[in-house]
Design a protein around this motif. Structure first.
Motif, PDB file in Angstrom:
ATOM      1  N   ALA A   1       6.437  -1.711  -5.872  1.00 30.66           N
ATOM      2  CA  ALA A   1       7.151  -0.717  -5.069  1.00 30.66           C
ATOM      3  C   ALA A   1       7.890  -1.383  -3.904  1.00 30.66           C
ATOM      4  O   ALA A   1       9.020  -0.995  -3.575  1.00 30.66           O
ATOM      5  CB  ALA A   1       6.180   0.343  -4.546  1.00 30.66           C
ATOM      6  N   SER A   2       7.283  -2.397  -3.302  1.00 32.57           N
ATOM      7  CA  SER A   2       7.940  -3.114  -2.206  1.00 32.57           C
ATOM      8  C   SER A   2       9.179  -3.851  -2.701  1.00 32.57           C
ATOM      9  O   SER A   2      10.237  -3.812  -2.063  1.00 32.57           O
ATOM     10  CB  SER A   2       6.971  -4.100  -1.564  1.00 32.57           C
ATOM     11  OG  SER A   2       5.898  -3.426  -0.975  1.00 32.57           O
ATOM     12  N   PHE A   3       9.048  -4.552  -3.830  1.00 32.94           N
ATOM     13  CA  PHE A   3      10.206  -5.239  -4.390  1.00 32.94           C
ATOM     14  C   PHE A   3      11.301  -4.248  -4.775  1.00 32.94           C
ATOM     15  O   PHE A   3      12.482  -4.497  -4.538  1.00 32.94           O
ATOM     16  CB  PHE A   3       9.807  -6.092  -5.600  1.00 32.94           C
ATOM     17  CG  PHE A   3       9.267  -7.428  -5.222  1.00 32.94           C
ATOM     18  CD1 PHE A   3      10.083  -8.408  -4.670  1.00 32.94           C
ATOM     19  CD2 PHE A   3       7.936  -7.724  -5.411  1.00 32.94           C
ATOM     20  CE1 PHE A   3       9.590  -9.644  -4.316  1.00 32.94           C
ATOM     21  CE2 PHE A   3       7.430  -8.953  -5.056  1.00 32.94           C
ATOM     22  CZ  PHE A   3       8.253  -9.917  -4.504  1.00 32.94           C
ATOM     23  N   TRP A   4      10.924  -3.117  -5.345  1.00 27.81           N
ATOM     24  CA  TRP A   4      11.907  -2.107  -5.714  1.00 27.81           C
ATOM     25  C   TRP A   4      12.613  -1.567  -4.473  1.00 27.81           C
ATOM     26  O   TRP A   4      13.835  -1.419  -4.461  1.00 27.81           O
ATOM     27  CB  TRP A   4      11.235  -0.956  -6.476  1.00 27.81           C
ATOM     28  CG  TRP A   4      12.188   0.155  -6.760  1.00 27.81           C
ATOM     29  CD1 TRP A   4      13.095   0.225  -7.773  1.00 27.81           C
ATOM     30  CD2 TRP A   4      12.353   1.331  -5.972  1.00 27.81           C
ATOM     31  NE1 TRP A   4      13.819   1.389  -7.672  1.00 27.81           N
ATOM     32  CE2 TRP A   4      13.385   2.095  -6.578  1.00 27.81           C
ATOM     33  CE3 TRP A   4      11.744   1.824  -4.842  1.00 27.81           C
ATOM     34  CZ2 TRP A   4      13.799   3.310  -6.063  1.00 27.81           C
ATOM     35  CZ3 TRP A   4      12.165   3.035  -4.331  1.00 27.81           C
ATOM     36  CH2 TRP A   4      13.181   3.762  -4.940  1.00 27.81           C
ATOM     37  N   ALA A   5      11.841  -1.282  -3.417  1.00 27.28           N
ATOM     38  CA  ALA A   5      12.428  -0.741  -2.191  1.00 27.28           C
ATOM     39  C   ALA A   5      13.400  -1.739  -1.556  1.00 27.28           C
ATOM     40  O   ALA A   5      14.417  -1.342  -0.988  1.00 27.28           O
ATOM     41  CB  ALA A   5      11.335  -0.369  -1.196  1.00 27.28           C
ATOM     42  N   ALA A   6      13.087  -3.027  -1.682  1.00 24.86           N
ATOM     43  CA  ALA A   6      13.937  -4.041  -1.066  1.00 24.86           C
ATOM     44  C   ALA A   6      15.179  -4.355  -1.895  1.00 24.86           C
ATOM     45  O   ALA A   6      16.233  -4.672  -1.338  1.00 24.86           O
ATOM     46  CB  ALA A   6      13.136  -5.320  -0.847  1.00 24.86           C
ATOM     47  N   THR A   7      15.073  -4.274  -3.218  1.00 22.77           N
ATOM     48  CA  THR A   7      16.182  -4.722  -4.061  1.00 22.77           C
ATOM     49  C   THR A   7      17.029  -3.605  -4.660  1.00 22.77           C
ATOM     50  O   THR A   7      18.145  -3.857  -5.091  1.00 22.77           O
ATOM     51  CB  THR A   7      15.649  -5.597  -5.211  1.00 22.77           C
ATOM     52  OG1 THR A   7      14.730  -4.840  -5.998  1.00 22.77           O
ATOM     53  CG2 THR A   7      14.977  -6.853  -4.675  1.00 22.77           C
ATOM     54  N   SER A   8      16.525  -2.391  -4.694  1.00 23.27           N
ATOM     55  CA  SER A   8      17.255  -1.324  -5.381  1.00 23.27           C
ATOM     56  C   SER A   8      18.381  -0.724  -4.550  1.00 23.27           C
ATOM     57  O   SER A   8      19.278  -0.102  -5.099  1.00 23.27           O
ATOM     58  CB  SER A   8      16.298  -0.211  -5.797  1.00 23.27           C
ATOM     59  OG  SER A   8      15.868   0.495  -4.644  1.00 23.27           O
ATOM     60  N   GLY A   9      18.315  -0.871  -3.269  1.00 27.70           N
ATOM     61  CA  GLY A   9      19.310  -0.244  -2.411  1.00 27.70           C
ATOM     62  C   GLY A   9      19.024   1.221  -2.141  1.00 27.70           C
ATOM     63  O   GLY A   9      19.862   1.930  -1.598  1.00 27.70           O
TER      64      GLY A   9
END
Length: 110
Positions: free
Chosen positions: A32-40
């Motif tokens: 979830a952290s990686f998604w929040a940082a990379t998804s925009g």
């Protein structure tokens, strides 16, 4: 021969199921952290807030499921030392950000 009696409620209850739940939660929070940082999906300050919340939840998951710190009487000193560590870390982080902000504002005034 004397036997020492201990209260089993003070000892952490360690199970494979507990470790698996903690592992799955840690992986989900990391993804979830990686998604929040990379998804925009989050921009600017909202991204920082979202990552901070996910990080705080992940710290709680690690403390509860892997370090087995809980509210039982035998764990009270561990919980107090953890709370002290968090408090000192927050003072250090907030103080550093405050000083850096003030320095930035003073440098921009020239």
């Amino acid at each position: 021969m004397a036997h020492a009696h201990t209260n089993s409620n003070d000892l952490p209850h360690v199970t494979v199921r507990g470790y698996l739940i903690g592992f799955v939660l840690a992986v989900v929070l990391t993804v979830a952290s990686f998604w929040a940082a990379t998804s925009g999906a989050f921009r600017g300050e909202s991204a920082i807030v979202a990552l901070a919340v996910l990080a705080a939840v992940q710290v709680i998951v690690h403390v509860v499921f892997f370090l087995h710190v809980n509210a039982s009487k035998g764990q009270r000193w561990h919980a107090m030392s953890f709370a002290y560590t968090i408090l000192m870390s927050l003072i250090l982080i907030v103080g550093t950000v405050w000083v850096m902000h003030n320095v930035h504002m003073l440098m921009m005034a020239r």
